[in-house]
Design a protein around this motif. Structure first.
Motif, PDB file in Angstrom:
ATOM      1  N   PHE A 108       3.352 -28.606 -34.374  1.00  0.00           N
ATOM      2  CA  PHE A 108       4.327 -28.108 -33.393  1.00  0.00           C
ATOM      3  C   PHE A 108       5.684 -28.796 -33.538  1.00  0.00           C
ATOM      4  O   PHE A 108       6.718 -28.146 -33.488  1.00  0.00           O
ATOM      5  N   SER A 109       5.669 -30.117 -33.738  1.00  0.00           N
ATOM      6  CA  SER A 109       6.969 -30.809 -33.836  1.00  0.00           C
ATOM      7  C   SER A 109       7.680 -30.465 -35.137  1.00  0.00           C
ATOM      8  O   SER A 109       8.901 -30.282 -35.147  1.00  0.00           O
ATOM      9  N   GLY A 149       1.045 -17.810 -21.426  1.00  0.00           N
ATOM     10  CA  GLY A 149       1.182 -18.258 -20.036  1.00  0.00           C
ATOM     11  C   GLY A 149       2.589 -18.662 -19.634  1.00  0.00           C
ATOM     12  O   GLY A 149       2.814 -19.025 -18.502  1.00  0.00           O
ATOM     13  N   GLY A 150       3.516 -18.640 -20.567  1.00  0.00           N
ATOM     14  CA  GLY A 150       4.898 -18.952 -20.211  1.00  0.00           C
ATOM     15  C   GLY A 150       5.284 -20.404 -20.427  1.00  0.00           C
ATOM     16  O   GLY A 150       6.361 -20.815 -20.022  1.00  0.00           O
ATOM     17  N   GLU A 151       4.389 -21.208 -21.054  1.00  0.00           N
ATOM     18  CA  GLU A 151       4.803 -22.578 -21.368  1.00  0.00           C
ATOM     19  C   GLU A 151       5.760 -22.559 -22.555  1.00  0.00           C
ATOM     20  O   GLU A 151       5.885 -21.574 -23.279  1.00  0.00           O
ATOM     21  N   ARG A 152       6.405 -23.679 -22.727  1.00  0.00           N
ATOM     22  CA  ARG A 152       7.531 -23.804 -23.646  1.00  0.00           C
ATOM     23  C   ARG A 152       7.317 -23.218 -25.048  1.00  0.00           C
ATOM     24  O   ARG A 152       8.197 -22.550 -25.578  1.00  0.00           O
ATOM     25  N   TYR A 153       6.141 -23.469 -25.660  1.00  0.00           N
ATOM     26  CA  TYR A 153       5.961 -23.076 -27.064  1.00  0.00           C
ATOM     27  C   TYR A 153       5.342 -21.694 -27.242  1.00  0.00           C
ATOM     28  O   TYR A 153       5.071 -21.284 -28.370  1.00  0.00           O
ATOM     29  N   PHE A 158       8.032 -18.802 -32.780  1.00  0.00           N
ATOM     30  CA  PHE A 158       7.715 -20.224 -32.925  1.00  0.00           C
ATOM     31  C   PHE A 158       6.276 -20.413 -33.426  1.00  0.00           C
ATOM     32  O   PHE A 158       6.006 -21.234 -34.302  1.00  0.00           O
ATOM     33  N   GLN A 159       5.360 -19.616 -32.895  1.00  0.00           N
ATOM     34  CA  GLN A 159       3.953 -19.733 -33.305  1.00  0.00           C
ATOM     35  C   GLN A 159       3.791 -19.390 -34.791  1.00  0.00           C
ATOM     36  O   GLN A 159       2.927 -19.939 -35.469  1.00  0.00           O
TER      37      GLN A 159
END
Ligand code: TMP
Length: 212
Positions: A108-109, A149-153, A158-159
């Protein structure tokens, strides 16, 4: 770290994109292993119950802003603060099923553009998983699954980048499971793979360190 050949629990990590089915597979697996009489616990990272975890949670829910490197190190610190408990549990014979670990940290980072090796560095020396189950799903399919769910990532573009980064992390401890199959088929494969590794650790496989 472990020249001992004593029976111990297995460290089994689940990785994959958001909505790849990790959380439900982990839950089913824990019930299955418990049913067989194994000592087993379900863990997850981030562990939002600690004070570091609460900072991470605020960031993920967009209630705080943090520099990319800062949040990376917090995710890592959140694993380090659980490291010695993890070792104690494993040595006491408890198998840990862990929903996300260092691979999420790096995938992710680095998907944000941070240097890959820089991202790996703070993870070096954590306990190496005996098995990483990677639930493989194309990002488009994951996005279709009941929505994010609407969280940042939780955004498709991005995925896609995260999926590419995960590929760079695969090593001999990984088993890739096709997560587009029906849930029951995924579950069956997961159980077989995991049980084999639980048995190997029971026979006495030394605990080793990650990426060192
Ligand atoms: P969760 O939905 O499994 O609780 O994970 C929250 C998000 O945090 C998920 O999008 C993956 C991300 N993540 C990182 O960016 N770094 C990490 O080290 C971990 C464990 C998760």
């Amino acid at each position: 770290m472990g020249a001992d050949n004593e029976s111990r629990g297995a460290l089994v990590v689940f990785e994959g994109l958001d909505r790849s089915g990790k959380t439900s597979q982990c839950g089913r697996l824990v019930s299955y292993l418990e049913g067989l009489g194994h000592s087993v616990e379900l863990w997850r990272f981030p562990d939002r119950t600690t004070s570091v975890g609460q900072m991470i949670s605020a960031y993920l829910t967009n209630n705080s802003q943090l520099d990319d490197r800062t949040i990376h190190l917090l995710f890592s610190a959140n694993r380090w603060e659980k490291r010695s408990l993890m070792e104690t549990k494993l040595k006491a014979g408890t198998t840990l099923i862990v929903d996300r670990y260092s691979y999420s940290g790096v995938a992710f980072s680095s998907a944000k553009g941070l240097d890959f090796e820089w991202c790996k560095a703070p993870e070096i020396g954590l306990i190496a998983p005996d098995l990483v189950v990677y639930l493989d799903i194309v990002p488009e399919k994951a996005a279709e699954r009941g929505g994010y769910g609407g969280e940042r990532y939780e955004q498709l573009e991005f995925q896609r980048k995260v999926a590419q980064r995960y590929k760079l992390l695969e090593d001999s401890s990984w088993k890739i499971v096709d997560a587009c199959q029906p849930l029951e088929d995924v579950e069956k494969q997961v159980k077989e793979i995991v049980l084999e590794h639980v048995m190997t650790c029971q026979r006495g496989k030394p605990v080793s360190s990650l990426w060192s």
